[in-house]
Motif scaffolding. Structure first.
Motif, short mmCIF file in Angstrom:
data_model
loop_
_atom_site.label_atom_id
_atom_site.label_comp_id
_atom_site.label_asym_id
_atom_site.label_seq_id
_atom_site.Cartn_x
_atom_site.Cartn_y
_atom_site.Cartn_z
N UNK A 1 58.85 69.91 14.61
CA UNK A 1 60.02 70.76 14.81
C UNK A 1 61.33 70.13 14.31
N UNK A 2 61.58 68.82 14.53
CA UNK A 2 62.85 68.27 14.04
C UNK A 2 63.05 68.46 12.54
N UNK A 3 62.00 68.23 11.76
CA UNK A 3 62.11 68.44 10.32
C UNK A 3 62.37 69.91 10.00
N UNK A 4 61.70 70.79 10.69
CA UNK A 4 61.90 72.23 10.51
C UNK A 4 63.34 72.61 10.87
N UNK A 5 63.82 72.11 12.00
CA UNK A 5 65.17 72.46 12.45
C UNK A 5 66.22 72.00 11.45
N UNK A 6 66.00 70.83 10.89
CA UNK A 6 66.95 70.30 9.90
C UNK A 6 67.04 71.24 8.70
N UNK A 7 65.89 71.75 8.27
CA UNK A 7 65.88 72.69 7.14
C UNK A 7 66.49 74.05 7.55
N UNK A 8 66.20 74.48 8.77
CA UNK A 8 66.70 75.79 9.22
C UNK A 8 68.23 75.79 9.32
N UNK A 9 68.79 74.72 9.89
CA UNK A 9 70.22 74.68 10.13
C UNK A 9 71.00 73.93 9.03
N UNK A 10 70.27 73.38 8.05
CA UNK A 10 70.91 72.58 7.02
C UNK A 10 71.69 73.39 6.01
#
Length: 394
Positions: free
Chosen positions: A385-394
């Motif tokens: 999830x952290x990697x996904x969140x970084x891409x989602x909010x990046x």
């Protein structure tokens, strides 16, 4: 403002509980559901109204419901308004519950074969006693039942919002009055989306998690026996409707899940009875073939997905859990950019492949061991999830 989806409920006397049964061609099972619900309400000495919201059945469903023995408990049936789908039926039931000022709305699937009178107590009591405004079901299920739940709705909803509701699209729920009003306050155009179809359950659960003042609870209901569908043959439309709704909710509640980095258990009300679940057989070769063929036909649409994973599924019809989680997150990111339902269709062959892999992984083990595999999959969703969140909010 509440939109009138049903005008048939004119009696404004107050009820303790409204039991709602959405239906479409369920003549064989609906009478038993109504009778059992009535017994459960009488056991609790609740003033109850049992309501059937039908989608135009042609098999005598309404007659079966109206002829059911509800032991003096009032009942009524109507055809809901709106686009065809379970969500439209539930919307009408929520309207009815609001009109009769019910303290609790209980929803029961019309194809249930295992419903028991004590289900009413399990779904209603935590709300009546002020513990929660939302009670989700907690069933005993065969390891191959609930494949949409097990592989995407349960793990993704858990890691997004930090609460492990095991059956977020289970179909049988308890809802308090304040949450009924919350649902009915949503924009009218909500009911022109997949929320009006099979997206309704995940929509209700996600709103309960994010907008209720009290945490949802789960009710131990024992085995769920219903009309089971083969995922490779019957669940394609349902998958698209549920997952698109889930992704739309990710967009709506992104501020809620942005900083969630752990998952906690959700309280289970009641003891789970010792029951044997109905065995389910999966067509494993057919599922693999469908995954391969479906994916081959979508290759031109999925250039945004990792080719190594795509190629592996095309060759094997299966997918490893880490790859499955990565694909889910990649498709969610693509959907955020495009808002295109075709992104959900892109996910379908990987869903078939994931079920095939799960069947092979758990073919020789019991349901308890299979549940551990499902929990490990949830852990992978949380880990990535952290990697996904970084891409989602990046």
């Amino acid at each position: 403002m509440i939109v009138e989806y049903v005008n048939e409920v004119h009696d404004l006397k107050k009820y303790d509980v409204l039991v709602g049964i959405p239906s479409y061609n369920n003549a064989e099972t609906i009478a038993n559901v109504a009778s059992v619900a009535a017994k459960g309400c009488l056991d609790l000495n609740l003033k109850a109204l049992i309501v059937n919201s039908d989608g135009g059945s042609t098999d005598g469903t309404i007659d079966a419901f109206m002829n059911s023995d509800t032991f003096g408990v009032e009942k009524m049936s109507f055809k809901y308004r709106g686009i065809a789908g379970k969500g439209s039926a539930v919307r009408a039931l929520l309207e009815a519950a609001h009109k009769v000022r019910a303290e609790v709305f209980i929803m029961l699937d019309s194809d249930l074969r295992s419903v028991q009178p004590w289900w009413i107590e399990r779904l209603a009591s935590p709300i009546i006693h002020g513990k929660t405004d939302y009670v989700a079901p907690f069933y005993l299920r065969h390891k191959y039942d609930g494949t949409i739940t097990n592989n995407i709705c349960y793990p993704l909803t858990s890691v997004l919002y930090g609460l492990k509701i095991r059956q977020p699209i289970g179909g049988d729920f308890g809802v308090g009055r304040r949450l009924i009003e919350t649902y009915l306050s949503k924009p009218v155009d909500t009911w022109q989306t997949n929320v009006a179809r099979f997206g309704i359950d995940i929509w209700m659960t996600t709103i309960a998690i994010n907008e209720s003042n009290k945490k949802p609870l789960q009710a131990a209901l024992g085995a769920k026996v219903h009309d089971v569908k083969d995922p490779g043959k019957h669940l394609q439309n349902m998958f698209v409707q549920v997952v698109q709704t889930l992704f739309d909710l990710m967009l709506a509640y992104e501020d809620k899940w942005k900083n969630v980095n752990k998952v906690e258990k959700c309280y289970v009300y009641g003891e789970q009875p010792n029951q044997i679940v109905e065995k389910i057989v999966i067509d494993l070769p057919g599922l693999k073939e469908k995954a391969r063929n479906f994916l081959k036909n979508r290759l031109e649409h999925i250039s945004y997905l990792p080719w190594k994973i795509v190629d592996s599924v095309v060759n094997s019809g299966q997918i490893k859990v880490d790859d499955w989680v990565e694909i889910v997150y990649q498709v969610a990111l693509h959907y955020k950019k495009t808002a295109d339902e075709q992104a959900i269709v892109d996910l379908l062959p990987f869903y078939f492949a994931r079920i095939a892999s799960f069947v092979e992984e758990t073919g020789g083990v019991d349901d308890c061991v299979a549940e551990e595999v499902i929990e490990k999959q949830l852990s992978v969703f949380l880990q990535l999830k952290p990697s996904f969140s970084k891409r989602w909010f990046g």
